[in-house]
Design a protein around this motif. Structure first.
Motif, PDB file in Angstrom:
ATOM      1  N   THR A   2      -7.137  -2.027  -2.197  1.00  0.00           N
ATOM      2  CA  THR A   2      -8.375  -1.291  -1.932  1.00  0.00           C
ATOM      3  C   THR A   2      -8.163   0.179  -2.266  1.00  0.00           C
ATOM      4  O   THR A   2      -7.025   0.654  -2.398  1.00  0.00           O
ATOM      5  CB  THR A   2      -8.789  -1.428  -0.465  1.00  0.00           C
ATOM      6  N   GLU A   3      -9.250   0.893  -2.392  1.00  0.00           N
ATOM      7  CA  GLU A   3      -9.154   2.322  -2.701  1.00  0.00           C
ATOM      8  C   GLU A   3      -8.365   3.064  -1.635  1.00  0.00           C
ATOM      9  O   GLU A   3      -7.564   3.964  -1.935  1.00  0.00           O
ATOM     10  CB  GLU A   3     -10.559   2.912  -2.831  1.00  0.00           C
ATOM     11  N   LEU A   4      -8.544   2.689  -0.376  1.00  0.00           N
ATOM     12  CA  LEU A   4      -7.812   3.320   0.706  1.00  0.00           C
ATOM     13  C   LEU A   4      -6.311   3.017   0.605  1.00  0.00           C
ATOM     14  O   LEU A   4      -5.473   3.891   0.817  1.00  0.00           O
ATOM     15  CB  LEU A   4      -8.350   2.841   2.059  1.00  0.00           C
ATOM     16  N   GLN A   5      -5.968   1.769   0.266  1.00  0.00           N
ATOM     17  CA  GLN A   5      -4.559   1.369   0.193  1.00  0.00           C
ATOM     18  C   GLN A   5      -3.798   2.078  -0.927  1.00  0.00           C
ATOM     19  O   GLN A   5      -2.590   2.293  -0.819  1.00  0.00           O
ATOM     20  CB  GLN A   5      -4.450  -0.144  -0.007  1.00  0.00           C
ATOM     21  N   ARG A   6      -4.502   2.441  -1.998  1.00  0.00           N
ATOM     22  CA  ARG A   6      -3.806   3.080  -3.115  1.00  0.00           C
ATOM     23  C   ARG A   6      -4.052   4.585  -3.186  1.00  0.00           C
ATOM     24  O   ARG A   6      -3.678   5.238  -4.163  1.00  0.00           O
ATOM     25  CB  ARG A   6      -4.181   2.412  -4.429  1.00  0.00           C
ATOM     26  N   SER A   7      -4.657   5.138  -2.156  1.00  0.00           N
ATOM     27  CA  SER A   7      -4.905   6.582  -2.149  1.00  0.00           C
ATOM     28  C   SER A   7      -3.672   7.331  -1.667  1.00  0.00           C
ATOM     29  O   SER A   7      -2.883   6.825  -0.865  1.00  0.00           O
ATOM     30  CB  SER A   7      -6.096   6.911  -1.246  1.00  0.00           C
TER      31      SER A   7
ATOM     32  N   SER B 151       0.833  -1.202   0.000  1.00  0.00           N
ATOM     33  CA  SER B 151       0.000   0.000   0.000  1.00  0.00           C
ATOM     34  C   SER B 151       0.866   1.248   0.000  1.00  0.00           C
ATOM     35  O   SER B 151       2.054   1.205   0.343  1.00  0.00           O
ATOM     36  CB  SER B 151      -0.913   0.014   1.226  1.00  0.00           C
TER      37      SER B 151
ATOM     38  N   TYR C 193       1.689  -1.504  -5.138  1.00  0.00           N
ATOM     39  CA  TYR C 193       1.276  -0.209  -5.696  1.00  0.00           C
ATOM     40  C   TYR C 193       2.219   0.260  -6.809  1.00  0.00           C
ATOM     41  O   TYR C 193       1.789   0.938  -7.744  1.00  0.00           O
ATOM     42  CB  TYR C 193       1.232   0.843  -4.588  1.00  0.00           C
TER      43      TYR C 193
ATOM     44  N   ARG D 206      -1.715  -2.715  -9.199  1.00  0.00           N
ATOM     45  CA  ARG D 206      -2.288  -1.667  -8.340  1.00  0.00           C
ATOM     46  C   ARG D 206      -3.786  -1.834  -8.114  1.00  0.00           C
ATOM     47  O   ARG D 206      -4.277  -1.603  -6.997  1.00  0.00           O
ATOM     48  CB  ARG D 206      -1.978  -0.298  -8.938  1.00  0.00           C
ATOM     49  N   PRO D 207      -4.579  -2.247  -9.136  1.00  0.00           N
ATOM     50  CA  PRO D 207      -6.025  -2.407  -8.906  1.00  0.00           C
ATOM     51  C   PRO D 207      -6.385  -3.460  -7.858  1.00  0.00           C
ATOM     52  O   PRO D 207      -7.518  -3.460  -7.363  1.00  0.00           O
ATOM     53  CB  PRO D 207      -6.550  -2.817 -10.290  1.00  0.00           C
ATOM     54  N   SER D 208      -5.456  -4.350  -7.497  1.00  0.00           N
ATOM     55  CA  SER D 208      -5.762  -5.354  -6.478  1.00  0.00           C
ATOM     56  C   SER D 208      -5.822  -4.757  -5.073  1.00  0.00           C
ATOM     57  O   SER D 208      -6.333  -5.394  -4.148  1.00  0.00           O
ATOM     58  CB  SER D 208      -4.721  -6.476  -6.506  1.00  0.00           C
TER      59      SER D 208
END
Length: 353
Positions: free
Chosen positions: A133-138, A94, A123, A129-131
């Motif tokens: 969560t939205e929070l992990q890649r924000s 992340s 990431y 990267r799409p694997s």
């Protein structure tokens, strides 16, 4: 030590799964599955162990090597000119976890800090990267003073401080060169590895056996940084080896002074590869496939074992009697984790080049 890897195999606890290639194979199983290669492997490492240590260039550059920290922070990092991290900074990959490792690395006192990715640094590979969560890649990654290499070359000028002129170990030549000196070091870093898990989750993978390396490393590279080991070198070489044969061919072509990698935790350590006939015979012998005979009746495998012995003695005499060294590469598996224990225990490797 020559038999250090075999000692690890005997003493590993709990016993490794026979189906996990990233765990060491028990010695009795190796003795049954690959008896000739067991002889070949240890004969080659015996001659390598007996050779002289390479002489660093003048002025020497001290390189501190780590890898596979997986979110943890090693407590004691030796001083050096360049600190290299060869991937798997994190477990989840992340943004927040990667940033925490960068913040720690950038706080260290080394003159230059160089990092590449590993397959767990999800990431950093747009394909995986799409694997997350939205929070992990924000958010965004701030690399600060860390040099991040992803199929990229880097040239650094290292200032080497003058030695203490009052020290009794300093030579007259060093006293004359009393001021600080500068040395140019060229590095190349690439994260790709042979597939070891789902392509959608593990970063920078390519199908095992595919050539992802030929003609990719600049010929003038002094330090090569990859996440995967080259085949048969600090990669649990027996019975099959978890490194990449195409990377080995590329390292052999370029012959960098230092090659730093990680990924295979049980392969942690340091060795010198002399690019001579002994190594050629070792490489060819290890690549021989003998299934049902286990290699015992394979004349090509035995011939390469004999060649390792003959060429090894010849190289040892050339080194110890005549003082010749020849072309070589110091290889370092800098993994900090001990196997899959999740705990640190492997030594931080320090190399003068």
């Amino acid at each position: 030590m020559v038999f250090e890897t075999l000692t690890r195999w005997r003493s590993s606890n709990p016993p490794p799964s026979p189906h996990d290639p990233f765990e060491p194979t028990p010695f009795p199983t190796l003795l049954f599955r690959a008896p000739v290669k067991l002889v070949l492997y240890n004969l080659f490492h015996l001659f390598t162990h007996l050779r002289s240590a390479p002489t660093p260039s003048d002025p020497p550059i001290r390189v501190v090597c780590i890898s596979d920290t997986h979110d943890s922070l090693p407590a004691d990092i030796p001083h050096g000119d360049i600190l290299i991290h060869a991937g798997d900074l994190t477990n989840s990959g992340s943004v927040a976890d990667i940033q925490a490792q960068i913040d720690w690395l950038s706080s260290l006192p080394h003159k230059e800090i160089v990092v590449i990715s590993g397959n767990h640094d999800t990431y950093l590979d747009p394909r995986t990267r799409p694997s997350l969560t939205e929070l992990q890649r924000s958010g965004a990654i701030d690399w600060k003073r860390v040099h991040y290499l992803q199929h990229r070359r880097l040239s650094l000028t290292i200032t080497v401080d003058a030695p203490d002129s009052s020290s009794p170990t300093i030579t007259e030549r060093s006293r004359l060169l009393s001021g600080p000196r500068h040395r140019r070091i060229r590095l190349y870093g690439a994260p790709q590895i042979p597939a070891c898990g789902p392509m959608s989750v593990h970063a920078f993978q390519y199908p095992r056996g595919q050539d992802a390396w030929s003609e990719t490393v600049p010929e003038d590279t002094d330090i090569l940084i990859t996440h995967t080991p080259p085949k048969y070198h600090l990669d649990l070489a027996l019975p099959e080896g978890m490194g990449c044969e195409h990377l080995l061919a590329e390292v052999k072509r370029v012959k960098p002074a230092l090659h730093v990698f990680g990924h295979v935790h049980w392969g942690a350590g340091k060795m010198v590869v002399w690019w001579d006939g002994c190594h050629d015979a070792f490489e060819r012998g290890m690549a021989v496939q003998s299934r049902w005979t286990r290699g015992v009746l394979n004349p090509r495998l035995w011939w390469n074992a004999v060649r390792v012995g003959y060429r090894g003695i010849k190289g040892l005499v050339w080194d110890r009697v005549w003082g010749g060294q020849g072309q070589r590469t110091v290889m370092v598996n800098a993994a900090q984790m001990v196997g899959n224990t999740g705990k640190f225990g492997n030594r931080v490797q320090v190399v003068d080049i």
